[in-house]
Design an enzyme around this catalytic site. Structure first.
Site, PDB file in Angstrom:
ATOM      1  NE  ARG A  88      -2.092  -0.046   6.028  1.00  0.00           N
ATOM      2  CZ  ARG A  88      -1.817  -1.090   5.251  1.00  0.00           C
ATOM      3  NH1 ARG A  88      -0.801  -1.890   5.561  1.00  0.00           N
ATOM      4  NH2 ARG A  88      -2.528  -1.323   4.176  1.00  0.00           N
TER       5      ARG A  88
ATOM      6  CB  THR B  67      -0.959  -0.012   1.204  1.00  0.00           C
ATOM      7  OG1 THR B  67      -1.693  -1.233   1.167  1.00  0.00           O
ATOM      8  CG2 THR B  67      -1.928   1.148   1.150  1.00  0.00           C
TER       9      THR B  67
ATOM     10  CE  LYS C 209      10.523  13.250  19.816  1.00  0.00           C
ATOM     11  NZ  LYS C 209      10.889  14.584  19.289  1.00  0.00           N
TER      12      LYS C 209
ATOM     13  CG  HIS D 102      -7.172  -1.326   2.907  1.00  0.00           C
ATOM     14  ND1 HIS D 102      -6.674  -0.251   2.189  1.00  0.00           N
ATOM     15  CD2 HIS D 102      -6.153  -2.227   2.969  1.00  0.00           C
ATOM     16  CE1 HIS D 102      -5.412  -0.515   1.849  1.00  0.00           C
ATOM     17  NE2 HIS D 102      -5.074  -1.704   2.304  1.00  0.00           N
TER      18      HIS D 102
HETATM   19  C1  NCD Z   1      -4.142  -5.795   3.685  1.00  0.00           C
HETATM   20  C2  NCD Z   1      -4.308  -4.865   4.864  1.00  0.00           C
HETATM   21  O1  NCD Z   1      -3.353  -4.186   5.249  1.00  0.00           O
HETATM   22  O2  NCD Z   1      -5.423  -4.809   5.356  1.00  0.00           O
HETATM   23  N1  NCD Z   1      -2.908  -5.643   3.040  1.00  0.00           N
HETATM   24  C3  NCD Z   1      -2.849  -4.760   2.005  1.00  0.00           C
HETATM   25  O3  NCD Z   1      -3.006  -3.557   2.178  1.00  0.00           O
HETATM   26  N2  NCD Z   1      -2.677  -5.261   0.767  1.00  0.00           N
HETATM   27  C4  NCD Z   1      -4.445  -7.209   3.987  1.00  0.00           C
HETATM   28  C5  NCD Z   1      -3.749  -7.871   5.126  1.00  0.00           C
HETATM   29  O4  NCD Z   1      -2.874  -7.298   5.772  1.00  0.00           O
HETATM   30  O5  NCD Z   1      -4.082  -9.030   5.376  1.00  0.00           O
END
Ligand code: NCD
Length: 309
Positions: A108, A59, A87, A136
């Site tokens: 994220r 990502t 911190k 996501h």
């Molecule tokens: C996913 C996530 O981070 O939710 N990964 C991703 O972004 N391709 C899936 C996962 O971590 O299983």
């Protein structure tokens, strides 16, 4: 300026049909330019900040590649231990600071709801790259883009989603898009990892065709696509429970032989043991093509929210 100019991309259920179509068609246009060896400078002079408070390979790197392919520049926090969050800085304060450095922010974070909180703190567009077990959306958009490319059309398809439907944010986002396109859904999971009730209730309101099963082989006989997911170890309080559930579903070549001919195998990755490596040679194994599609889809998102399409 497009209908997405200045908008945050936080979840899939609030995107309009027109916005989804625009994202997919813009991604396809960018992909054609890249395939033809063309260069794009749409985002020259702009800066993307990627703030990752949880692990990521695809990502973050595909967002950064997307920005670079559009001629823009990137600043990043890839490891939360190196940021001021370590911190004790609040998310809102970190966001207000980064807003002074960047034109668009991708975040994220391990907490569900954090992307909304981050977006509320700033005026620049914020893109949710995963908020805990929440949503996501950019993964779901690249997933639907992939299904369209692999199958030629989204019409009349049946998609099985298998694995950790309780904690998997990719499926939480993807099902809204699949339902929007009238795709028939089969949910395959252990009984303790079923899709959250609020999502199934939303799907019902959308009149989606949804069934549930614990039998992956049977679901694969009826499906055009199977979307495998990892049991989300980091969301378990009890490690023993994770150990009990891991390996619940594994796709191998013998299962594909018994499945609907031509079935497409997808996975957001990383895989742990959900797909045997022997499957990689099967022509319907689409997961690495799926990961590559992250670049044009994220190019489209970055360009559209900043008005650079
Ligand atoms: C996913 C996530 O981070 O939710 N990964 C991703 O972004 N391709 C899936 C996962 O971590 O299983």
């Amino acid at each position: 300026m497009s209908i997405l100019y200045g908008k945050d991309i936080l979840r899939t259920d609030t995107l309009s049909d027109g916005e989804i179509d625009l994202i997919l068609s813009t991604a396809s246009r960018f992909e054609s330019v890249l395939k033809a060896g063309g260069r794009l400078g749409n985002m020259a002079g702009q800066v993307l900040a990627t703030l990752f408070f949880e692990p990521s390979t695809r990502t973050r790197l595909s967002f950064e590649a997307a920005m670079l392919r559009l001629g823009g520049q990137v600043i990043t926090v890839a490891d939360p231990r190196t940021s001021s969050a370590a911190k004790g800085e609040s998310l809102a304060d970190s966001m207000r600071t980064v807003e002074g450095y960047a034109d668009v922010i991708v975040i994220r974070h391990p907490r569900k709801g954090s992307a909304q909180e981050a977006a509320d703190a700033v005026a620049v567009p914020v893109i949710n790259a995963g908020d805990g077990a929440g949503q996501h959306p950019t993964q779901a958009l690249l997933d639907i883009y992939t299904i369209q490319k692999e199958k030629g059309s989204l019409e009349g398809l049946t998609v099985a989603l298998a694995g950790d439907l309780k904690h998997g944010r990719t499926v939480h986002s993807l099902v809204y898009l699949l339902a929007r396109f009238g795709i028939q859904l089969i949910f395959v999971s252990p009984s303790v990892l079923t899709m959250p009730a609020e999502i199934t209730a939303d799907l019902k309101k959308m009149d989606a065709d949804v069934s549930a099963s614990s039998d992956l082989a049977a679901a694969m006989r009826q499906s055009d696509v199977v979307y495998m997911t990892r049991i989300q170890r980091e969301r378990f309080e009890d490690p023993a429970e994770y150990e009990r559930l891991r390996g619940s579903y594994v796709v191998d070549v013998a299962m594909i032989r018994q499945a609907n001919p031509g079935i497409t195998i997808m996975h957001p990755l990383p895989r742990v043991d959900e797909i045997a490596s022997e499957v990689d040679a099967y022509e319907g194994a689409a997961y690495f093509r799926q990961a590559a599609n992250g670049v044009p889809v994220r190019m489209a998102l970055l360009a559209l929210v900043t008005g650079c399409e």
